[in-house]
Design an enzyme around this catalytic site. Structure first.
Site, PDB file in Angstrom:
ATOM      1  N   ASP A  97       0.783  -1.230  -0.043  1.00  0.00           N
ATOM      2  CA  ASP A  97      -0.009  -0.032  -0.025  1.00  0.00           C
ATOM      3  C   ASP A  97       0.840   1.215   0.154  1.00  0.00           C
ATOM      4  O   ASP A  97       0.591   1.955   0.917  1.00  0.00           O
ATOM      5  CB  ASP A  97      -1.002   0.010   1.430  1.00  0.00           C
ATOM      6  CG  ASP A  97      -2.155   0.908   1.187  1.00  0.00           C
ATOM      7  OD1 ASP A  97      -2.573   1.316  -0.018  1.00  0.00           O
ATOM      8  OD2 ASP A  97      -2.400   1.420   1.982  1.00  0.00           O
ATOM      9  N   ASP A 132     -12.786  -3.288  10.730  1.00  0.00           N
ATOM     10  CA  ASP A 132     -12.533  -4.924  10.746  1.00  0.00           C
ATOM     11  C   ASP A 132     -13.700  -5.465  11.748  1.00  0.00           C
ATOM     12  O   ASP A 132     -14.233  -6.361  11.361  1.00  0.00           O
ATOM     13  CB  ASP A 132     -11.023  -5.410  11.308  1.00  0.00           C
ATOM     14  CG  ASP A 132     -10.639  -4.723  12.501  1.00  0.00           C
ATOM     15  OD1 ASP A 132     -11.156  -3.768  13.044  1.00  0.00           O
ATOM     16  OD2 ASP A 132      -9.458  -5.027  12.963  1.00  0.00           O
ATOM     17  N   ASP A 181      -2.218  -9.695   8.784  1.00  0.00           N
ATOM     18  CA  ASP A 181      -1.377  -8.503   8.917  1.00  0.00           C
ATOM     19  C   ASP A 181       0.077  -8.640   8.936  1.00  0.00           C
ATOM     20  O   ASP A 181       0.567  -9.479   9.315  1.00  0.00           O
ATOM     21  CB  ASP A 181      -1.817  -7.862  10.192  1.00  0.00           C
ATOM     22  CG  ASP A 181      -3.086  -7.065  10.162  1.00  0.00           C
ATOM     23  OD1 ASP A 181      -3.877  -6.996   8.786  1.00  0.00           O
ATOM     24  OD2 ASP A 181      -3.501  -6.375  11.236  1.00  0.00           O
TER      25      ASP A 181
END
Length: 399
Positions: A45, A183, A97
């Site tokens: 990202d 989330d 993650d």
């Protein structure tokens, strides 16, 4: 030749993840599940620390197929997860993650559990490394449960195994307008729509790693973002669960985990403007979602704080928070021959404050800790007291 569908797609959203990413990827490479049963989709990202290059190197050597996608920074974890989910081909999806890691048997055990039990979501035991981790839901392994029958509502992070057909059937994606709690919204919806949830409690599937630099993929922001998160989760629950005890049970989570900390000891350090703004942001949430059923499920101190928030009673709330900050213990008052217990936090039976006794009525767990308590009288708030619990909120003038 057409490749067989993988059992699981591991989606890794990565931003400035070095050097933690190396252990994360090593944990994927070390999985005991056969490599041909797995695919990895990693989304860089907009990192500038070598994260993208590390992912490319992993893709070149990994025993399973790895797709690396690189994009400009999206500002949060939702974007990369959605990009990865859109490319996923596996029967299941697992969101990893980039600064955390998997236990070696994690994917094999979770896929095996989902296939055996026929469930749509699998929670694998989480362990914290240099940080806290949820604990209440790991008491025992459960092949099939739901969000009402177990404490799984207190772990709403995205690091779960989700059946992809469930996500596709309902068009589920992470809300990119939220910068914290996205989330929680996604996972709660999956719990509510799932045909069963499984819990693996006897093996650590996921290691939640605390970074030495204090950063984490799920970065938090200002206090207003917490109210956005609470509002979204409360609205989701209200939209999917009819009014009544089940909705009240689930609402405990956003009230206690997301909203209540905004009115904890840190509130004493806020400026007057911030305090007023927090109460203003809370008002519509309390008006719509604060019910007798939610209040009954809370500890006295939690219930009292939220009662005062609902009534916009700033000065009284400050008194309670000073009491809590000093770690003082409230006096316990037994009545009805020991069958009813009140905890005398500030302004208990203060006529000027006008707070109903029912706000101070101990929960069954709190009552059992009081010497002289006789079980049988406070298993729930008396009906008449419960009806009075919310009434004073509506007419109270802000202090």
């Amino acid at each position: 030749m057409t490749m067989a569908q993988p059992d699981v797609t591991v989606v890794i959203g990565a931003y400035e993840a070095m050097p933690y990413l190396t252990e994360c990827l090593a944990s994927v490479e070390a999985q005991t599940i056969a490599p041909e049963r797995v695919e990895v989709i990693a989304v860089d990202d907009g990192s500038t620390d070598g994260t993208g290059e590390c992912l490319e190197e992993f893709a070149a050597r990994a025993p399973m197929p790895v797709t690396v996608l690189r994009q400009e920074n999206s500002g949060g974890p939702s974007g990369p997860r959605n990009v990865g989910l859109a490319k996923a081909a596996g029967r299941y999806v697992f969101f990893l993650d980039a600064d955390d890691r998997l236990g070696p048997e994690a994917l094999e055990r979770m896929v095996g559990m989902a296939d055996r039990a026929g469930t749509d979501v699998v929670l694998g035991r989480i362990e914290g490394v240099n940080r806290g981790a949820p604990k209440s839901m790991w008491g025992r392994t459960l092949e099939r449960t739901d969000v009402y029958s177990s404490p799984i509502k207190f772990t709403l992070s995205a690091q779960k195994l989700f059946r992809r057909s469930l996500l596709e059937r309902h068009g589920m994606r992470f809300d990119e307008s939220l910068f914290t709690g996205e989330d929680a919204l996604f996972t709660m919806e999956a719990y509510l729509r799932a045909d069963g949830v499984s819990v693996i409690a006897d093996y650590t599937c996921y290691y939640l790693v605390g970074r030495d630099d204090g950063k984490h993929v799920t970065r938090s922001g200002g206090y207003t973002l917490r109210f956005d998160s609470a509002r979204a989760l409360m609205n989701l629950i209200a939209g999917l669960v009819p009014e009544g005890p089940r909705r009240d049970l689930l609402m405990v989570r956003p009230f206690t985990v997301t909203l209540l900390p905004q009115f904890g000891p840190r509130f004493l350090k806020d400026t007057d403007d911030v305090r007023r703004r927090k109460l203003e942001l809370a008002r519509p949430l309390m008006d719509v979602h604060w019910t007798e059923g939610v209040a009954r499920r809370l500890k006295v101190e939690e219930r009292l704080r939220l009662h005062l928030v609902a009534g916009q009673r700033l000065e009284l709330l400050m008194d309670v928070l000073r009491f809590v900050r000093e770690k003082e213990q409230p006096r316990a008052l037994l009545e009805r021959r020991g069958r009813r217990v009140y905890l005398a936090y500030p302004h208990f039976r203060d006529r000027a404050a006008g707070i109903p006794d029912s706000v101070y009525l101990a929960s069954p767990r709190e009552a059992r800790a009081v010497p002289g308590y006789r079980a049988g009288g406070t298993d729930s708030l008396p009906r008449r007291a419960a009806r009075r619990l919310l009434a004073p909120f509506r007419a109270v003038t802000p202090a």
